[in-house]
Design a protein around this motif. Structure first.
Motif, short mmCIF file in Angstrom:
data_model
loop_
_atom_site.label_atom_id
_atom_site.label_comp_id
_atom_site.label_asym_id
_atom_site.label_seq_id
_atom_site.Cartn_x
_atom_site.Cartn_y
_atom_site.Cartn_z
N UNK A 103 25.22 42.90 41.30
CA UNK A 103 26.31 43.53 42.05
C UNK A 103 26.67 44.87 41.42
N UNK A 104 26.73 44.88 40.08
CA UNK A 104 27.07 46.13 39.37
C UNK A 104 26.06 47.22 39.71
N UNK A 105 24.78 46.85 39.74
CA UNK A 105 23.73 47.83 40.09
C UNK A 105 23.92 48.32 41.52
N UNK A 106 24.18 47.36 42.43
CA UNK A 106 24.34 47.73 43.84
C UNK A 106 25.56 48.63 44.02
N UNK A 107 26.67 48.29 43.34
CA UNK A 107 27.88 49.11 43.47
C UNK A 107 27.64 50.51 42.91
N UNK A 108 26.98 50.58 41.76
CA UNK A 108 26.71 51.88 41.16
C UNK A 108 25.83 52.72 42.08
N UNK A 109 24.83 52.06 42.69
CA UNK A 109 23.95 52.77 43.64
C UNK A 109 24.76 53.28 44.84
N UNK A 110 25.85 52.58 45.16
CA UNK A 110 26.71 53.00 46.27
C UNK A 110 27.63 54.16 45.88
N UNK A 111 27.67 54.45 44.58
CA UNK A 111 28.55 55.54 44.13
C UNK A 111 29.84 55.04 43.51
N UNK A 112 30.02 53.72 43.44
CA UNK A 112 31.20 53.18 42.76
C UNK A 112 31.05 53.47 41.26
N UNK A 113 32.12 53.89 40.64
CA UNK A 113 32.07 54.23 39.21
C UNK A 113 33.06 53.45 38.38
N UNK A 114 33.93 52.66 39.04
CA UNK A 114 34.98 51.97 38.30
C UNK A 114 35.28 50.62 38.95
N UNK A 115 35.27 49.56 38.16
CA UNK A 115 35.58 48.21 38.64
C UNK A 115 36.66 47.61 37.74
N UNK A 116 37.81 47.29 38.33
CA UNK A 116 38.91 46.73 37.54
C UNK A 116 38.60 45.29 37.14
N UNK A 117 38.99 44.92 35.92
CA UNK A 117 38.83 43.54 35.45
C UNK A 117 40.16 43.02 34.93
N UNK A 118 40.31 41.70 34.90
CA UNK A 118 41.53 41.11 34.38
C UNK A 118 41.61 41.36 32.88
N UNK A 119 42.83 41.51 32.37
CA UNK A 119 42.99 41.92 30.97
C UNK A 119 42.53 40.83 29.99
#
Lengths: 496, 496
Positions: free
Chosen positions: B199-215
């Protein structure tokens, strides 16, 4: 495979109601009315039968309507509010949440994909004979392995892979392939594809920027190297295998990927002088040889030539797999690493075994240790040798002009064609409803600055994969498609 | 596991010779004298007993010495020359090749590693109870699955995974977790670790650069995102789960990774208003929610809350796994994707299934379809509920000052400690020979520009994993280590 009847508990007669003009079917999936009601409401909202904003009936009347307890309905409403399907506001009652969108009926990609014609016969490369997978013996080994496995075997495993499998492999590889392997330098992976990727990452992390590959091979594997940021200059392949001497002329190459036992796909063995030269080259610059021993067990004219790795275990990375000897679907393969590379590959793998099934590893360990693997390889060797002989004699009879080149080994043979005829022969095969690959398909494109050697016209024929029922037909279709074979065939056989 | 006696055919009495002062043992490993001789010579060269340059005796005299046919010796010499172990030059006879290095005895890394003390008891997180893996039922399903599998099942599979498994999962996830899943949008992977990477690869390929995570979470998974080139700002977690509203304040976030059913490791459930807000957020910006449903089946105080994914299958990626419900060693998990993401994930996966064992997939499909999975989950739910109750009551008796927070669910519980005592309690546990994690271990470091919320002192206790035999002892050790429990324990029990 899955028995539809065994999916869930038998449904009881389906209560049915008409909710706001919407037929609401409540299937009780053996989980009680409450759960059934929740599922039915979810489904009704999903499919849009209950539109966003729609107000649901008060629990009391709805319960009466359904002939079930009011508490069941309230519980279901509460649940669906908690999940966000419904909203409950004082005064305005329970409504379908605004945010819930009716689902668009989604098509599975494979369903959506246009159906392509599947040829009746295929001699495409890469696959062993799947009908010969030893299902019974595999299961017997799985039973013994699972029975003997310690609890910890079901945990996330050591990055190297299960020690039982590495131990069995160490013994087997030393005995059958002359590999110097101790369990501590064997790393299990899900295929050559995975192993090569790990090595490419480790090499890149070491600062290697260029890995030479044979001028013929699978582009797929070359891409594993390039996608790791490595350049991949080509080594020409001739009748003695890769021209290892040319490594000297290649700028900044840190490793070379070879198929010494049986060049893929041209089918030649690496000459012993070149085997020696490859090791000498690696030693001179402290470089690495990557030995892809994908089908080394299958030699039909002599004892298999042992692996190159034994000559210098510290400068050769050995790759083996069950994809040709058993089945690609198992996704099990192994690398035997120079000691110095083990830690780097473990790091590239993520420190633990995130990939390979512990159960399959234990089963394969038992399969090898019990001798079943040796028996299977011996069996398939006879089987494939017979297939190859049938191919050769059929061609001799039906297409005498066509020479079978390469050694008697592996799962495929190379059929040399008259210059310029490859494409037309493949097309002729297509007309015979036969799928077969030409050598051009495996010819790597030369990188900038390198000129590719002269191309040859040939077919790469997988004689191993066809099921017994399709083999004769595939052979016939192949002969008909052959340049000379064509006429002969039409002469001796009733034309279609 | 491997039966040593079953390794190879019984060895025949070992011919032995003294070659140039070197004792050469010829073990005939059931492959004839020739192969035995080749192995023995290879081994002698490898171990340095035959040094580089050493001249071997003429085949005739060597054969006589061994009492075997000369042809056998010549064949062995030829073989070893072909492999590069020996060189044969006219006049100078057969010699050990110069390039062959004597092997340095290599130590396996794990052998080389210093042996660390393994505590007698462990309550570390992440593992289910491995003793409860249903070996017999799994084997029964494997037998049925393997018996029914078509030949093509043993080939390299569809990138989505086996359709039998995706079909069984679609039915199960809809029924048990309220997931909208059709087989065409399910992708099998080797674990959440693998799925998140894709998913991270697919999102990055889409141009997503930031994914929020729980603290709070596993750093390991956060690294999967960062190593794909994604920034990972934090969302604070409170008693109602992640503060979803804060997403508005985060710059350029394209997705958020949540554990809605049971926040890991703080153990709270995402409040239904926040579930709604998360979906609304994703819909507003056409962003994605990544729903990690790692233990959603295990709820002890009520019916499990259904998955968030059902609310908007096109904007929520659902992740599930057998790592908690069956065993991590199986390496089987699944994603349910928005339709638009399927092709991108298939591409990230490499177009084919290079990872997951077809046999395990077929077995799990049968395991689910036959109802065995439901039974196992039900069984473990009872088992784990009992464990949790025992933990809670033991603490109430022995450490009344310690509050168990979070919902009654999953495999671990959170024990709230007096401020500043976490470290000392963990050390006290260590003195009781108990390994246990503190909450601090799971607290993500705030990225530049973000300030981390106030830390809490707590233990994260895995009550599921300990074997029955170790459970009471682990519990006792835990109570002894507790701030108040300590004194009490020393009061009521004989001190060590």
């Amino acid at each position: 495979m899955a028995d539809p009847r065994s999916g869930a508990v038998d449904p009881v007669p389906t209560p049915r109601t008409n909710l706001l003009g919407v037929d609401l079917y409540l299937e009780v999936r053996g989980r009680g009315l409450r759960a059934g009601l929740i599922d039915a409401l979810r489904e009704a909202v999903r499919t849009g039968r209950l539109a966003p904003g729609v107000r649901l009936p008060p629990s009391r009347s709805f319960a009466a309507d359904l002939g079930i307890a009011r508490s069941t309905v309230s519980a279901a409403y509460t649940e669906l509010v908690a999940e966000g399907w419904l909203t409950a506001r004082q005064g305005s009652g329970t409504r379908v949440a605004k945010r819930v969108e009716a689902r668009r009926t989604a098509l599975a990609p494979q369903q959506a994909a246009p159906t392509v014609h599947r040829p009746a016969y295929s001699l495409l490369t890469g696959m062993p004979n799947l009908a010969e997978f030893p299902r019974g013996q595999w299961l017997a080994c799985a039973r013994r392995a699972l029975g003997a496995a310690p609890h910890e075997a079901f945990a996330l495993g050591d990055a190297l892979g299960r020690v039982e499998l590495r131990t069995a492999l160490a013994e087997y590889l030393a005995r059958a392939r002359g590999v110097y392997a101790d369990p501590g330098r064997i790393v299990i992976c899900s295929g050559f594809h995975h192993g090569l990727k790990l090595i490419a990452q480790a090499l890149h992390a070491r600062g290697v920027r260029s890995v030479a590959v044979e001028s013929y091979g699978l582009d797929l594997y070359r891409r594993q190297l390039t996608s790791a940021g490595l350049r991949t200059p080509l080594l020409d392949v001739d009748e003695h295998g890769a021209r290892v001497a040319d490594l000297e002329g290649l700028e900044g190459v840190g490793a070379v990927l070879l198929t010494p036992a049986h060049q893929f796909p041209t089918g030649v063995a690496l000459h012993h002088d070149r085997r020696a030269a490859a090791v000498d080259w690696a030693r001179a610059g402290d470089w690495l040889v990557l030995e892809d021993d994908y089908d080394g067990e299958f030699r039909y004219d002599r004892q298999p030539v042992g692996a190159l790795q034994g000559l210098d275990p510290e400068r050769v990375v050995y790759f083996g797999t069950v994809s040709k000897s058993l089945a690609p679907g198992l996704r099990l393969a192994w690398m035997v690493l120079p000691e110095a590379l083990v830690a780097e590959v473990v790091a590239a793998k993520g420190g633990l075994d995130w990939v390979s099934s512990a159960l399959d590893q234990l089963t394969l360990a038992e399969f090898i240790a019990s001798g079943a693997y040796d028996r299977q390889v011996r069996l398939m060797r006879q089987h494939y040798r017979r297939r190859r002989d049938q191919l050769v004699s059929a061609l001799a009879r039906r297409a005498p002009g066509v020479r079978v080149s390469g050694i008697a080994a592996g799962l495929q043979a190379v059929l040399e064609l008259p210059p310029g005829s490859e494409r037309s022969v493949i097309e002729a095969a297509g007309r015979e409803d036969l799928a077969v690959s030409g050598l051009a398909e495996f010819r790597h494109e030369a990188p900038p600055g390198q000129s590719a050697g002269p191309g040859r016209d040939a077919l790469v024929v997988n004689f191993a994969a066809p099921l017994e029922s399709a083999w004769a037909g595939a052979l016939e279709a192949l002969c008909r498609a052959m340049p000379t074979g064509g006429q002969v065939a039409r002469g001796v056989l009733p034309g279609r």
